[in-house]
Scaffold this motif. Structure first.
Motif, PDB file in Angstrom:
ATOM      1  N   VAL A  45       0.940  -1.237  -0.049  1.00 37.73           N
ATOM      2  CA  VAL A  45      -0.170   0.113  -0.065  1.00 37.73           C
ATOM      3  C   VAL A  45       0.838   1.338   0.041  1.00 37.73           C
ATOM      4  CG1 VAL A  45      -0.257   0.167   2.488  1.00 37.73           C
ATOM      5  CG2 VAL A  45      -2.034   1.111   1.012  1.00 37.73           C
ATOM      6  N   ARG A  46       2.162   1.231   0.491  1.00 37.84           N
ATOM      7  CA  ARG A  46       2.953   2.183   0.559  1.00 37.84           C
ATOM      8  C   ARG A  46       3.265   2.879  -0.765  1.00 37.84           C
ATOM      9  NH1 ARG A  46       1.088   2.289   5.252  1.00 37.84           N
ATOM     10  NH2 ARG A  46       1.920   1.594   6.972  1.00 37.84           N
ATOM     11  N   LEU A  47       3.157   2.039  -1.703  1.00 39.19           N
ATOM     12  CA  LEU A  47       3.490   2.603  -3.188  1.00 39.19           C
ATOM     13  C   LEU A  47       2.381   3.568  -3.490  1.00 39.19           C
ATOM     14  CD1 LEU A  47       4.254  -1.182  -4.532  1.00 39.19           C
ATOM     15  CD2 LEU A  47       5.853   0.736  -4.167  1.00 39.19           C
ATOM     16  N   LEU A  48       1.305   3.478  -3.081  1.00 36.54           N
ATOM     17  CA  LEU A  48       0.158   4.277  -3.574  1.00 36.54           C
ATOM     18  C   LEU A  48      -0.090   5.717  -2.648  1.00 36.54           C
ATOM     19  CD1 LEU A  48      -2.104   1.279  -3.595  1.00 36.54           C
ATOM     20  CD2 LEU A  48      -1.311   2.735  -5.818  1.00 36.54           C
ATOM     21  N   PRO A  49      -0.327   6.675  -3.442  1.00 34.64           N
ATOM     22  CA  PRO A  49      -0.384   8.032  -2.678  1.00 34.64           C
ATOM     23  C   PRO A  49      -2.086   7.752  -2.066  1.00 34.64           C
ATOM     24  CG  PRO A  49      -0.960   8.134  -5.116  1.00 34.64           C
ATOM     25  CD  PRO A  49      -0.529   6.937  -4.831  1.00 34.64           C
ATOM     26  N   ARG A  50      -1.634   8.158  -0.590  1.00 38.52           N
ATOM     27  CA  ARG A  50      -2.958   8.064   0.265  1.00 38.52           C
ATOM     28  C   ARG A  50      -4.140   8.675  -0.011  1.00 38.52           C
ATOM     29  NH1 ARG A  50       1.106   8.607   3.775  1.00 38.52           N
ATOM     30  NH2 ARG A  50       1.635  10.794   4.399  1.00 38.52           N
ATOM     31  N   GLU A  51      -3.898  10.222  -0.533  1.00 42.93           N
ATOM     32  CA  GLU A  51      -4.779  10.919  -0.954  1.00 42.93           C
ATOM     33  C   GLU A  51      -5.583  10.562  -2.265  1.00 42.93           C
ATOM     34  OE1 GLU A  51      -1.130  12.302  -3.020  1.00 42.93           O
ATOM     35  OE2 GLU A  51      -1.468  11.773  -0.941  1.00 42.93           O
ATOM     36  N   ARG A  52      -5.242   9.544  -2.980  1.00 42.15           N
ATOM     37  CA  ARG A  52      -5.919   9.230  -4.417  1.00 42.15           C
ATOM     38  C   ARG A  52      -6.296   7.790  -4.352  1.00 42.15           C
ATOM     39  NH1 ARG A  52      -4.390  11.661  -8.878  1.00 42.15           N
ATOM     40  NH2 ARG A  52      -6.502  10.939  -9.188  1.00 42.15           N
ATOM     41  N   VAL A  53      -6.078   7.060  -3.424  1.00 45.63           N
ATOM     42  CA  VAL A  53      -6.733   5.589  -3.234  1.00 45.63           C
ATOM     43  C   VAL A  53      -7.534   5.404  -2.029  1.00 45.63           C
ATOM     44  CG1 VAL A  53      -4.584   4.703  -4.608  1.00 45.63           C
ATOM     45  CG2 VAL A  53      -4.757   4.922  -2.310  1.00 45.63           C
ATOM     46  N   VAL A  54      -8.431   4.405  -2.276  1.00 43.70           N
ATOM     47  CA  VAL A  54      -9.214   3.912  -1.308  1.00 43.70           C
ATOM     48  C   VAL A  54      -8.753   2.533  -1.160  1.00 43.70           C
ATOM     49  CG1 VAL A  54     -11.464   3.126  -0.131  1.00 43.70           C
ATOM     50  CG2 VAL A  54     -10.861   5.479  -1.291  1.00 43.70           C
ATOM     51  N   ILE A  55      -8.337   1.889  -0.053  1.00 40.14           N
ATOM     52  CA  ILE A  55      -7.920   0.467   0.018  1.00 40.14           C
ATOM     53  C   ILE A  55      -9.278  -0.383   0.117  1.00 40.14           C
ATOM     54  CG2 ILE A  55      -6.498  -1.290   1.348  1.00 40.14           C
ATOM     55  CD1 ILE A  55      -5.060   1.083  -0.460  1.00 40.14           C
ATOM     56  N   GLU A  56      -9.594  -1.139  -0.547  1.00 44.86           N
ATOM     57  CA  GLU A  56     -10.778  -1.992  -0.360  1.00 44.86           C
ATOM     58  C   GLU A  56     -10.250  -3.361   0.053  1.00 44.86           C
ATOM     59  OE1 GLU A  56     -13.934  -2.787  -3.015  1.00 44.86           O
ATOM     60  OE2 GLU A  56     -13.343  -1.196  -4.274  1.00 44.86           O
ATOM     61  N   ILE A  57     -11.125  -3.753   1.311  1.00 48.14           N
ATOM     62  CA  ILE A  57     -10.731  -4.954   1.990  1.00 48.14           C
ATOM     63  C   ILE A  57     -12.012  -5.935   1.746  1.00 48.14           C
ATOM     64  CG2 ILE A  57     -10.510  -6.134   4.325  1.00 48.14           C
ATOM     65  CD1 ILE A  57      -9.686  -3.260   5.338  1.00 48.14           C
ATOM     66  N   LEU A  58     -11.536  -7.007   0.932  1.00 46.91           N
ATOM     67  CA  LEU A  58     -12.341  -7.801   0.189  1.00 46.91           C
ATOM     68  C   LEU A  58     -13.070  -8.626   1.423  1.00 46.91           C
ATOM     69  CD1 LEU A  58     -10.197  -8.906  -2.903  1.00 46.91           C
ATOM     70  CD2 LEU A  58     -12.062  -7.219  -2.635  1.00 46.91           C
ATOM     71  N   GLU A  59     -14.513  -8.990   1.081  1.00 42.88           N
ATOM     72  CA  GLU A  59     -15.154  -9.566   1.979  1.00 42.88           C
ATOM     73  C   GLU A  59     -14.757 -11.087   2.248  1.00 42.88           C
ATOM     74  OE1 GLU A  59     -16.535 -10.842  -2.433  1.00 42.88           O
ATOM     75  OE2 GLU A  59     -15.968  -8.882  -1.199  1.00 42.88           O
ATOM     76  N   ASP A  60     -13.863 -11.671   1.448  1.00 38.13           N
ATOM     77  CA  ASP A  60     -13.485 -13.190   1.764  1.00 38.13           C
ATOM     78  C   ASP A  60     -11.991 -13.328   2.372  1.00 38.13           C
ATOM     79  OD1 ASP A  60     -11.914 -12.337  -0.554  1.00 38.13           O
ATOM     80  OD2 ASP A  60     -12.359 -13.913  -1.720  1.00 38.13           O
ATOM     81  N   ILE A  61     -11.508 -12.385   2.920  1.00 40.03           N
ATOM     82  CA  ILE A  61     -10.141 -12.431   3.543  1.00 40.03           C
ATOM     83  C   ILE A  61     -10.420 -13.160   4.874  1.00 40.03           C
ATOM     84  CG2 ILE A  61      -9.277 -10.505   2.294  1.00 40.03           C
ATOM     85  CD1 ILE A  61      -9.423  -9.083   5.026  1.00 40.03           C
ATOM     86  N   ALA A  62      -9.518 -13.726   5.459  1.00 38.00           N
ATOM     87  CA  ALA A  62      -9.255 -14.283   6.671  1.00 38.00           C
ATOM     88  C   ALA A  62      -8.870 -13.046   7.711  1.00 38.00           C
ATOM     89  CB  ALA A  62      -8.445 -15.417   6.723  1.00 38.00           C
ATOM     90  N   ILE A  63      -9.574 -12.888   8.635  1.00 35.61           N
ATOM     91  CA  ILE A  63      -9.390 -11.690   9.533  1.00 35.61           C
ATOM     92  C   ILE A  63      -8.461 -12.337  10.640  1.00 35.61           C
ATOM     93  CG2 ILE A  63     -10.095  -9.902  10.992  1.00 35.61           C
ATOM     94  CD1 ILE A  63     -12.370  -9.787   9.113  1.00 35.61           C
ATOM     95  N   ASP A  64      -7.218 -11.875  10.944  1.00 40.70           N
ATOM     96  CA  ASP A  64      -6.321 -12.265  12.227  1.00 40.70           C
ATOM     97  C   ASP A  64      -5.780 -11.051  12.816  1.00 40.70           C
ATOM     98  OD1 ASP A  64      -4.021 -11.642  10.628  1.00 40.70           O
ATOM     99  OD2 ASP A  64      -3.660 -13.883  10.097  1.00 40.70           O
ATOM    100  N   ASP A  65      -5.105 -11.086  13.843  1.00 39.29           N
ATOM    101  CA  ASP A  65      -4.489 -10.140  14.615  1.00 39.29           C
ATOM    102  C   ASP A  65      -3.548  -9.277  13.886  1.00 39.29           C
ATOM    103  OD1 ASP A  65      -5.754 -10.795  16.600  1.00 39.29           O
ATOM    104  OD2 ASP A  65      -4.598 -11.531  17.681  1.00 39.29           O
ATOM    105  N   LYS A  66      -2.614  -9.962  12.973  1.00 44.48           N
ATOM    106  CA  LYS A  66      -1.738  -9.356  11.893  1.00 44.48           C
ATOM    107  C   LYS A  66      -2.308  -8.440  11.046  1.00 44.48           C
ATOM    108  CE  LYS A  66       2.313  -8.682   9.902  1.00 44.48           C
ATOM    109  NZ  LYS A  66       2.942  -7.415  10.174  1.00 44.48           N
ATOM    110  N   LEU A  67      -3.368  -8.946  10.414  1.00 42.62           N
ATOM    111  CA  LEU A  67      -4.060  -8.079   9.336  1.00 42.62           C
ATOM    112  C   LEU A  67      -4.576  -7.078  10.054  1.00 42.62           C
ATOM    113  CD1 LEU A  67      -5.627  -8.988   6.312  1.00 42.62           C
ATOM    114  CD2 LEU A  67      -7.441  -8.307   7.884  1.00 42.62           C
ATOM    115  N   VAL A  68      -5.379  -7.143  11.507  1.00 39.92           N
ATOM    116  CA  VAL A  68      -6.041  -5.939  11.689  1.00 39.92           C
ATOM    117  C   VAL A  68      -4.829  -5.017  12.208  1.00 39.92           C
ATOM    118  CG1 VAL A  68      -7.118  -5.167  14.001  1.00 39.92           C
ATOM    119  CG2 VAL A  68      -7.970  -7.117  12.828  1.00 39.92           C
ATOM    120  N   GLU A  69      -3.713  -5.360  12.743  1.00 39.95           N
ATOM    121  CA  GLU A  69      -2.709  -4.488  12.979  1.00 39.95           C
ATOM    122  C   GLU A  69      -2.053  -3.793  11.680  1.00 39.95           C
ATOM    123  OE1 GLU A  69       1.854  -5.301  13.874  1.00 39.95           O
ATOM    124  OE2 GLU A  69       0.409  -6.329  15.521  1.00 39.95           O
TER     125      GLU A  69
END
Length: 169
Positions: free
Chosen positions: A67-91
């Motif tokens: 994500v650091r490759l992308l300009p934060r003011e220009r993109v919205v990071i979409e979190i897909l519905e099928d991902i497995a959520i764990d502590d590392k991902l939330v962090e």
């Protein structure tokens, strides 16, 4: 589009020219392809003009520094519905939010493990064809009350469009 019909953002999606026979879809490759093309081949300004770009991210790419490759003011990071959520991902997602990246939850259907990500997101995208009208209305009410932007996906008729406007999308 916003409520007045003005373009607010575009969603950049991967589309293969020729299907890869017998090979499973690789979301990491797809997202990497979208990012490389958006930044180098086409240029973000040429693709979306002054608007933001929604880009789907896999769990792997949410956990690394892609994500650091992308300009934060220009993109919205979409979190897909099928991902497995764990502590590392939330962090990792929390670090993105702290760094000023806007986060959207795609094709949202509530599951308890989504609670920490709901708190970090600014936009909830709801596939209105995948849910019954009562659930769509409930989500709209809950997320609007929480100050989140609710975005209706797959609105296909003028009547549906008006219904979504009436619900506050």
């Amino acid at each position: 589009f916003d409520r007045d019909g003005h373009i607010q953002a575009y969603e950049l999606l991967f589309r293969s020219v020729a299907p890869a026979a017998g090979r499973p879809f690789d979301g990491n490759h797809a997202t990497a392809n979208v990012i490389v093309n958006a930044l180098t081949e086409f240029g973000l300004d040429n693709l979306v003009g002054p608007h933001r770009a929604f880009i789907n991210f896999t769990a792997d790419m949410l956990r690394d520094d892609t994500v650091r490759l992308l300009p934060r003011e220009r993109v919205v990071i979409e979190i897909l519905e099928d991902i497995a959520i764990d502590d590392k991902l939330v962090e990792s997602v929390a670090a993105m939010a702290r760094d000023g990246y806007e986060l959207a939850l795609d094709d949202f259907v509530f599951r308890p493990e989504w609670k920490p990500l709901i708190r970090l997101a600014s936009t909830i995208k709801i596939d209105v064809l995948a849910l019954d009208a009562e659930r769509v209305a409930t989500y709209a009410e809950q997320f609007k009350a929480a100050g989140l932007t609710i975005l209706a996906e797959k609105v296909e008729t003028h009547d549906q469009h008006q219904q979504m406007l009436d619900l506050g999308f």
